[in-house]
Design a protein around this motif. Structure first.
Motif, short mmCIF file in Angstrom:
data_model
loop_
_atom_site.label_atom_id
_atom_site.label_comp_id
_atom_site.label_asym_id
_atom_site.label_seq_id
_atom_site.Cartn_x
_atom_site.Cartn_y
_atom_site.Cartn_z
N GLN A 23 40.95 25.17 70.82
CA GLN A 23 40.20 24.21 69.29
C GLN A 23 42.16 24.19 68.41
OE1 GLN A 23 38.53 27.47 67.39
NE2 GLN A 23 36.53 26.30 67.40
N VAL A 45 39.19 17.54 65.99
CA VAL A 45 38.00 17.96 64.62
C VAL A 45 39.22 18.03 63.49
CG1 VAL A 45 36.83 19.61 63.23
CG2 VAL A 45 36.99 19.52 65.74
N GLY A 315 35.72 14.32 66.44
CA GLY A 315 35.43 15.53 66.78
C GLY A 315 34.27 14.71 66.09
N ASP A 316 33.97 15.66 65.07
CA ASP A 316 32.23 15.46 64.46
C ASP A 316 32.00 14.44 63.18
OD1 ASP A 316 33.01 16.91 62.26
OD2 ASP A 316 31.77 18.39 62.27
N LYS A 317 33.33 13.93 63.02
CA LYS A 317 33.69 12.69 61.96
C LYS A 317 34.22 10.91 61.58
CE LYS A 317 34.48 16.39 58.74
NZ LYS A 317 34.60 17.63 60.54
#
Length: 375
Positions: A23, A45, A315-317
């Motif tokens: 991470q 992220v 990432g998720d955005k």
């Protein structure tokens, strides 16, 4: 505690350490679209809520292009001819050069060196740590897009309609490929092939080992200045007609073509692609995502004003910097807005994302860095 329980305990701890390491291990953003494939995407992220960590006010004519992030620094070039490096953590100037030219393109970083082309057609290499010029090459016509790298070659396009391969170590021209019309896009790589969207309404595919065409040029119905994006053996090319073409990178055959006049009447920027989604921002004030396999619309959002810069996936955005001075984060899967920040001015260049930070440069000459409070 028995040996088996002790082993399990150490295994659990090791697993958490590996997860934690994965991470915090982050990649740079060394090219204008992040990767050699021009995806405009990173696995990095970003926090759901970002704070302004620092701001550098350069002033002047401002930035027509976006920054890059590499070697702990932010590199950017403005329309006044300033090429500068800032400390990523503090925003302090590491070095700055004032050149007798202007820049439309973003820098590109490779092995401790910054490469950039200017409005006069001069391509330069600079030491990334000191700013010292290492060599220059006169391509004679305006450079609108950032470079890419293959082996020891720097690949760069110019308004002459040429793709140039230059020895990045000494600035010597290796070969030139001519499209016979303007090139405003950057070169995108898939293995030893580069894909170029031309103002001649064709997609050009060049073998960068030789500088020769890998196949006949492919019609795309309209001119384009967008840098192609490649993911999962699919190359995506937007054009000025508001279309997005998808071709297979191995057969060069068309897979689908998106066209919806309500969502897009032209594209003058690039798409971002990750996790099977193609994210595009149009002159119709629309931000939308397509299914990469089919070209079908997955979601769409109407914005306050058009977006000149290209979207970025982190990432998720999705990160978008608009012409109204708004910087936004949206959920990649749904398009739901989760965060925004507004400044004076407009954004023409794309954001860069690395090491938990989002960096943008405005047409007012400001460079802003956002991150979580703990970053």
């Amino acid at each position: 505690m028995g040996n088996w329980q002790l082993f399990n305990g150490w295994l659990t701890l090791a697993t958490w350490l590996l997860i934690g390491w994965s991470q915090i291990t982050t990649a740079d953003w060394p090219l204008p679209r992040g990767t050699a494939e021009g995806t405009g995407a990173t696995a990095e992220v970003l926090a759901d809520q970002l704070e302004l960590l620092w701001e550098h006010r350069q002033g002047g004519l401002g930035f027509d292009s976006g920054p890059i992030i590499a070697a702990g620094k932010v590199f950017a070039a403005d329309a006044d001819g300033n090429l500068l490096a800032l400390n990523l953590d503090t925003g302090q100037v590491v070095w700055k050069l004032k050149l007798d030219t202007g820049f439309m393109s973003s820098p590109a970083y490779h092995e401790q060196t910054i490469y950039i082309g200017d409005l006069d057609g001069v391509i330069r290499a600079h030491n990334a740590h000191t700013g010292q010029e290492l060599w220059s090459y006169n391509a004679e016509r305006e450079i609108d897009a950032g470079g890419n790298f293959f082996g020891d070659s720097l690949l760069m396009t110019s308004q002459s309609g040429s793709l140039l391969a230059i020895d990045r170590r000494n600035g010597r021209l290796l070969w030139r490929y001519d499209t016979e019309d303007q090139l405003q896009c950057g070169p995108t790589l898939a293995g030893h092939l580069t894909f170029l969207g031309g103002c001649d309404q064709h997609l050009h595919i060049v073998d960068v080992r030789t500088g020769q065409s890998a196949t006949d040029k492919i019609p795309i119905q309209a001119p384009t200045g967008s840098t192609p994006s490649i993911s999962d053996q699919v190359v995506l090319v937007p054009n000025h007609k508001g279309q997005i073409w998808a071709f297979a990178t191995n057969t060069f055959r068309p897979l689908w073509m998106f066209e919806d006049s309500k969502l897009a009447n032209e594209f003058r920027n690039n798409v971002a692609v990750a996790d099977g989604l193609v994210v595009a921002a149009s002159g119709n004030r629309r931000l939308f995502a397509l299914d990469m396999k089919t070209g079908d619309v997955v979601w769409q959002q109407t914005l306050r004003r058009r977006v000149e810069s290209s979207p970025v996936i982190a990432g998720d955005k999705v990160a978008v910097a608009g012409s109204d001075g708004r910087i936004m984060l949206l959920e990649l899967k749904t398009g739901t807005e989760v965060w925004s920040f507004e400044v004076k001015g407009s954004f023409l260049g794309s954001p860069a994302v690395a090491h938990g930070k989002l960096v943008v440069a405005s047409d007012r000459g400001d460079i802003l860095c956002f991150g979580s409070p703990s970053s």
